[in-house]
Scaffold this active site. Structure first.
Site, PDB file in Angstrom:
ATOM      1  N   HIS A 114      52.379  55.758  36.288  1.00 28.64           N
ATOM      2  CA  HIS A 114      53.052  55.901  34.942  1.00 28.64           C
ATOM      3  C   HIS A 114      53.681  57.039  34.731  1.00 28.64           C
ATOM      4  O   HIS A 114      53.040  58.360  34.602  1.00 28.64           O
ATOM      5  CB  HIS A 114      52.405  55.404  34.368  1.00 28.64           C
ATOM      6  N   HIS A 135      47.669  49.629  31.234  1.00 30.84           N
ATOM      7  CA  HIS A 135      46.138  50.164  31.440  1.00 30.84           C
ATOM      8  C   HIS A 135      46.417  50.934  29.751  1.00 30.84           C
ATOM      9  O   HIS A 135      44.941  51.190  28.728  1.00 30.84           O
ATOM     10  CB  HIS A 135      45.543  50.705  32.531  1.00 30.84           C
TER      11      HIS A 135
END
Length: 305
Positions: free
Chosen positions: A119, A72
């Site tokens: 993350h 992403h």
């Protein structure tokens, strides 16, 4: 959403149908390269997602994927920077506007991945730097790739074979992961767009703005122009979604029959590599082809070009 399918199925079509097909094709080439390398790198490094606690996972869809680097963050870095590099000078706008847009876009995506608990900061920083490295290498050859896709006689055969081979060689995981399907659909979409571009060029269907209109500007934006742009987006996206649904319903049972896999449980069958690869690749390949060829032909037929 700036890194998810909902955004891609709105942003790329809007750019190609309403702004600049030349720019849209090159953005998709860069996006496919960045996402493919990012997914493959994840499956090589195989770092797990941040563990709860301390992380609070607000998004579980991608939880089966590995963590390092953040794809992403890679996409959220590569697309706005590529948009700036490719459009500045071709479009008339202040450089500071482009820089601010790229900074905000990148920051929103990168920070959201930490906030969503998917993350670590290290994953995001690695994704950001990795995307810049890929962009530095990839940007100088984007024109060559696009020209090859358009003009080389056997380009569709090479494009389909290359993208399919890349997908097969990247599917080496021991267990099922969403990254496998995502990789297949990204490659399928890239192949479909490239083949659609080639067909457009061969048939003389010009989607790119004429050279004498460069540099482009939005100064002529009117209510009529805006209304037509929204109508093109609405009609076109409906066609893309119908294409996706139809191809999905056709390819999954066909793949199950070919490889003798029970398809009474569709969700379980879709996780088999023999089904997932052709289903994702063919379905999104047709979506990409529709995006680049079928929908523009439809616009030409109904007078919305």
């Amino acid at each position: 959403e700036l890194g998810n399918e909902l955004f891609y199925i709105l942003f790329f079509p809007f750019c190609i149908w309403n702004l600049d097909a030349w720019l849209g094709r090159r953005l998709i080439i860069i996006w496919v390269g960045v996402m493919y390398l990012g997914q493959c790198t994840k499956d090589v490094i195989r770092w797990p997602r941040p563990a709860p606690p301390p992380a609070v996972k607000l998004e579980v869809f991608y939880n089966s994927e590995y963590s390092m680097p953040s794809t992403h963050a890679m996409s959220g870095t590569a697309i706005p920077l590529a948009l700036l590099l490719l459009s500045y000078g071709r479009w008339q706008y202040p450089l500071m506007f482009g820089l601010i847009l790229a900074f905000c876009w990148c920051s929103l995506v990168c920070c959201s991945r930490i906030y969503m608990g998917m993350h670590s900061i290290l994953d995001v920083i690695a994704g950001f730097l990795y995307a810049i490295l890929i962009l530095v290498v990839f940007h100088p050859v984007v024109d060559l790739i696009d020209n090859f896709n358009l003009t080389y006689k056997y380009a569709p055969l090479i494009i389909i074979s290359l993208h399919l081979a890349l997908g097969i060689f990247s599917f080496t995981l021991d267990t099922w992961s969403t990254s496998r399907g995502d990789t297949a659909q990204i490659l399928g979409c890239g192949a479909g767009v490239a083949c659609g571009s080639h067909v457009n060029h061969m048939l003389g269907l010009k989607l790119d703005p004429p050279p004498d209109t460069l540099p482009l500007s939005l100064s002529s934006l009117t209510v009529t122009v805006f209304g037509k742009a929204i109508l093109r987006l609405l009609i076109g996206v409906i066609v893309l979604l119908l294409t996706k649904v139809a191809m999905k319903k056709a390819t999954i049972p066909l793949a199950c029959r070919m490889f003798r896999i029970p398809h009474d449980d569709v969700r379980k069958a879709r996780q088999r590599m023999e089904v997932e690869l052709p289903y994702r690749y063919i379905t999104y390949g047709m979506v990409g082809f529709s995006l680049m060829f079928i929908v523009p032909c439809l616009f030409h037929f109904i007078g919305l070009s």
